[in-house]
Design an enzyme around this catalytic site. Structure first.
Site, PDB file in Angstrom:
ATOM      1  N   LYS A   2     -17.077  -8.324 -57.417  1.00  0.00           N
ATOM      2  CA  LYS A   2     -18.136  -9.110 -58.075  1.00  0.00           C
ATOM      3  C   LYS A   2     -19.370  -8.259 -58.316  1.00  0.00           C
ATOM      4  CE  LYS A   2     -19.706 -12.732 -55.887  1.00  0.00           C
ATOM      5  NZ  LYS A   2     -19.637 -14.127 -55.398  1.00  0.00           N
ATOM      6  N   GLU A   4     -14.945   0.031 -50.644  1.00  0.00           N
ATOM      7  CA  GLU A   4     -13.490   0.170 -50.546  1.00  0.00           C
ATOM      8  C   GLU A   4     -12.847   0.208 -51.932  1.00  0.00           C
ATOM      9  OE1 GLU A   4     -15.276  -1.858 -48.644  1.00  0.00           O
ATOM     10  OE2 GLU A   4     -14.464  -1.953 -46.596  1.00  0.00           O
ATOM     11  N   GLY A  33     -16.480 -15.124 -52.764  1.00  0.00           N
ATOM     12  CA  GLY A  33     -15.245 -14.341 -52.743  1.00  0.00           C
ATOM     13  C   GLY A  33     -14.051 -15.133 -52.245  1.00  0.00           C
ATOM     14  N   ARG A  34     -14.219 -15.817 -51.131  1.00  0.00           N
ATOM     15  CA  ARG A  34     -13.083 -16.545 -50.539  1.00  0.00           C
ATOM     16  C   ARG A  34     -12.728 -17.800 -51.316  1.00  0.00           C
ATOM     17  NH1 ARG A  34     -17.655 -16.404 -47.623  1.00  0.00           N
ATOM     18  NH2 ARG A  34     -18.673 -18.309 -46.892  1.00  0.00           N
ATOM     19  N   GLU A  42     -14.710 -17.354 -42.206  1.00  0.00           N
ATOM     20  CA  GLU A  42     -15.886 -16.774 -42.861  1.00  0.00           C
ATOM     21  C   GLU A  42     -16.849 -17.872 -43.312  1.00  0.00           C
ATOM     22  OE1 GLU A  42     -15.123 -14.231 -46.277  1.00  0.00           O
ATOM     23  OE2 GLU A  42     -16.780 -12.917 -45.701  1.00  0.00           O
ATOM     24  N   HIS A 102      10.425 -18.120 -32.887  1.00  0.00           N
ATOM     25  CA  HIS A 102      11.014 -17.032 -32.102  1.00  0.00           C
ATOM     26  C   HIS A 102       9.940 -16.068 -31.633  1.00  0.00           C
ATOM     27  CE1 HIS A 102      15.306 -17.895 -33.085  1.00  0.00           C
ATOM     28  NE2 HIS A 102      14.724 -18.569 -34.051  1.00  0.00           N
ATOM     29  N   LYS A 121     -21.879  -3.071 -42.254  1.00  0.00           N
ATOM     30  CA  LYS A 121     -21.996  -2.238 -43.459  1.00  0.00           C
ATOM     31  C   LYS A 121     -23.158  -1.256 -43.330  1.00  0.00           C
ATOM     32  CE  LYS A 121     -20.403  -5.387 -47.092  1.00  0.00           C
ATOM     33  NZ  LYS A 121     -20.767  -6.083 -48.327  1.00  0.00           N
TER      34      LYS A 121
END
Lengths: 527, 527
Positions: free
Chosen positions: A210, A216, A270-271, A357, A388, A503
């Protein structure tokens, strides 16, 4: 409309006074019919195995009314600033259409936002169609066969989970699919692994950020371009193999090194961005735009159902309210999401971000510390795999973990086999219903190792088949549940200031950790 | 040697009396050097950012001594029946070699178990070599390029996590790799997805089930055979494309429908079986036997180090003790595993099974209910991905979640790029050290949304590079940590009776749920 903390609500005091119903005895056949709510997209929410009876529902209704959650939802839809910390609108519902009762227009940044999102959706449709039918090719003239999304967090988890969720559905429907892959981590081994063996001439990269400044993502873009140059293929031009999904004001928006740009904005967290171009470009390329449109339609149905004030008719709202009862009255710090569908293998990871978040906050929407618990830890893996694995603790551990099951009557690909008198799909669902009952009722046994206390609560979201529509509704159900819980807790579910400090300190480490001997000593361990 | 519950230990009473150290002030540069313990395979365990100082360490040493955990470990190594519920030996360490101080021989079922495991390992080596160099081919004469493991739970999670963990390492080393894929879920879409586009003539399937009766695994085998027949390829014979990993007494052991069989036994629990043929066959096929042997050597180093009685020299033991302090004194119900290595993307899922299935128990080793908490919930995703997801809650949520970081100085593939003055690997590790410090110290701010309380505890396992040796040590570290915690809690970490009830009820559903209207009503929702 008033905003007040959960513990300032007298309705919450009434909820707090209620002991949980004993589902070992309350769970009868009738409850499976009466405790069911349509959730949109063909999904149904069942709370039969939750520790709530009429007295709880009545108290939760009062709490919902007292905290005015539907009015707040409507305000959000109409463009009120609900992200108070960042002073932003919250508009991800608008990506799916206008919910009845909300404003006809939502203005911001000098434009009508519904029209803006619709135009970007149309751009996505047109672009995907041209790539899929070969009108747009790679720089050496070959058609694209693979798309690689480069993004992290909300630009990765949601789109990745949705892509995996529709892969086998496309196989079953015979829909032509472009393979999608994802690079997210700044760890260079992530890109190395995805790029290994990739046919660069037939690969389109989708750069998603955005702000256009995500470290990254930009680093991985550069790694990709370096890898393309290393191939030394005549005519191969990285700029013709890359599109951007970003905001109009980001540095990427005007980049000459991309083939096309698709926009979203600050009002899409974002999410919450899977319904925007962040999910739309990759899903439309992979499965065709029609599939993405159907996904949006399913989400829109869930959004519309979430307007209902009667909590027994609003799946997301009741799910949220029961969650608050579990968290703040029954003191459960964790909840597990357990889809009995391999296609949803990464959906819990998306929910982990969405929920933790959004609601992992200690201050209310005005920045004042709250004195009660907010968002729980969310984790999960698909069943029967989890059976399992960690189900041992869920059945016989010392804490009660509330469970959220998801299941479908039919498989996606439809490639099944009968063994021992039943199909694999029947075995899958037999396990799911068996688990719900086993967790609820438990079982006594002469051998204490084989004793099950029971009283382990669960809900179930179920549908006929995992399709684009039901997937859209599933995504929106959880988004709306998380939003409602934020309203109940009186917190801001739409910012994420908690990710900033790391950050800043990472930048300090890269600059040499000067003046911070603790940071320097810590970094030295990994040098 | 005596077995007693945690709360019967006076040493535990002393531990309980200790308040946590305030790491916002105790975390100084010197601690990073002094709070470090070699863990085998080149790994180091750092507890610098854990809330323990000398008084805690002394009290934990007394607790370890009082609960005789090293003596119990030695007894386990020597073949004592430590899986009390099932009356079985626990021998996964022996797969990696004989730990000094343990018996030279371990007899069971009329054979010496060390020799048995060594012989199976040699069979694995020889078979993998023949497949990899083309002496063994598929039924149509083509060499194998892909192996598909069919198994669930411990036959899936560990081997899958390890395969992914070594893929980029093999790429970096230029080691020829057979692609490995995994089918686990009884959901038919799992097999459909893996089989889609697979070249059956070049694929070898590994059928993994200790009992030879696991429903999911046998059903998926039949789905695979059906898919092979549907290809209608002349000469394609499924029996020549399948090997079994099972126990000598299972129905699969004598099957004529497999090319070869590799054995393990009842003394290797599923979640501890990655060091046996369960992990050995697929890893040796994928990367060559030498790689698997190096993995075992790393694990063996960790096993040997775990014999040390001094808790400041025994990484797994101190990790276990601090975990008990966090769980039983500081009341933390959850812990997160956060590898800063994309290669470890599925390692947390393996740990989830290892820890939660082993220690999610409410009765002690003699079947008597315990009155304290046992195993926590374990979850995690790789960093930096998690930073853009659930870290918000870890930093600013209302609960403290203790964190277990994992990191490496160098990448695996070695394909990196310098942007903004640093490599991706440097950025990755800058983020890791920044997070450790940010969680520990926090930060005040005029804006309450940007305030970080700090005091969020973490440990770090770190090494030079994720190699077969360090991976083996990492796996063994956690196995031994879980084992030590089981000794401290006086529970049996080696059975899993909690998974049985669901199986029984699933069978009942498939048989029509007769006489159980609740089960029938629940199953009807999904029909």
């Amino acid at each position: 409309m008033t905003y007040k903390n959960l513990d300032q609500s007298t309705a919450f005091a009434a909820v707090s006074a209620l002991a949980p119903a004993d589902i070992r005895t309350t769970l009868d056949p009738e409850r499976f019919a009466s405790c069911s709510i349509p959730a949109g997209g063909g999904l149904t929410y069942s709370y039969a195995a939750m520790p709530v009876v009429k007295s709880h529902i009545d108290a939760l209704q009062s709490l919902s009314d007292d905290q005015e959650v539907i009015a707040k939802y409507t305000a959000l839809l109409s463009g009120e600033i609900m992200n108070t910390g960042e002073k932003r609108l919250v508009l991800h519902h608008l990506l799916r259409g206008r919910v009845p009762g909300a404003s006809e227009t939502v203005m911001a940044d000098g434009e009508e936002k519904g029209a803006f999102y619709a135009a970007e959706l149309e751009k996505t449709r047109a672009f995907a169609a041209q790539v899929r039918d070969g009108r747009i090719t790679g720089s050496t003239g070959k058609t694209f066969r693979t798309v690689v999304q480069i993004g992290i967090g909300g630009s990765d988890l949601g789109p990745r989970a949705l892509y995996l969720a529709l892969k086998d559905w496309a196989l079953g429907e015979g829909i032509q699919r472009l393979e999608a892959r994802f690079i997210s981590n700044v760890d260079p081994d992530d890109a190395a692994d995805v790029l290994d063996g990739l046919d660069m001439e037939r690969t389109l990269f989708i750069l998603v950020s955005k702000s256009g400044t995500t470290q990254e993502t930009l680093t991985n873009r550069d790694l990709v371009i370096q890898a393309m140059h290393k191939k030394k293929i005549t005519g191969l031009n990285p700029a013709k193999h890359m599109v951007a999904v970003t905001s109009k004001t980001s540095p990427l928006a005007t980049s000459k090194n991309v083939l096309a740009s698709f926009f979203f904005d600050d009002y899409i967290g974002g999410r919450y961005s899977s319904s925007s171009a962040v999910g739309g470009v990759v899903l439309s390329l992979a499965f065709g735009h029609e599939t993405f449109a159907r996904f949006l339609e399913g989400a829109h149905q869930a959004d519309a159902k979430a307007l209902e004030k009667d909590v027994t008719k609003n799946a997301a709202l009741l799910d949220a309210l029961i969650g608050v009862y579990l968290r703040n009255v029954l003191n459960c710090p964790v909840t597990a999401v357990l889809p009995y569908s391999q296609a949803l293998s990464r959906f819990p990871a998306h929910l982990q971000q969405l929920d933790m978040e959004s609601n992992g906050k200690s201050v209310n929407r005005d920045g004042v510390p709250v004195s009660y618990k907010t968002g729980p830890v969310v984790f999960g893996e698909p069943g029967t795999n989890g059976q399992h694995s960690f189900y041992q603790l869920l059945h016989q551990g010392t804490d009660i973990i509330p469970l959220q099951f998801i299941g479908f009557s039919r498989s996606q690909a439809g490639q099944d086999i009968v063994t021992d008198g039943s199909t694999s799909q029947q075995k899958l669902n037999a396990n799911l219903s068996a688990q719900i009952v086993a967790f609820a009722r438990g079982k006594d046994d002469g051998n204490p190792n084989k004793r099950f206390a029971g009283g382990r609560w669960s809900s179930l979201l179920h549908g006929e088949r995992l399709t684009p529509e039901s997937l859209g509704a599933l995504l929106a159900h959880y988004e709306n549940k998380v939003m409602f819980q934020g309203f109940l807790w009186n917190i801001n579910s739409f910012d994420q200031e908690g990710v900033q400090l790391g950050k800043v300190l990472a930048g300090k480490v890269l600059a040499g950790s000067q003046g911070d001997p603790v940071l320097a000593a810590c970094a030295k361990m990994l040098s």
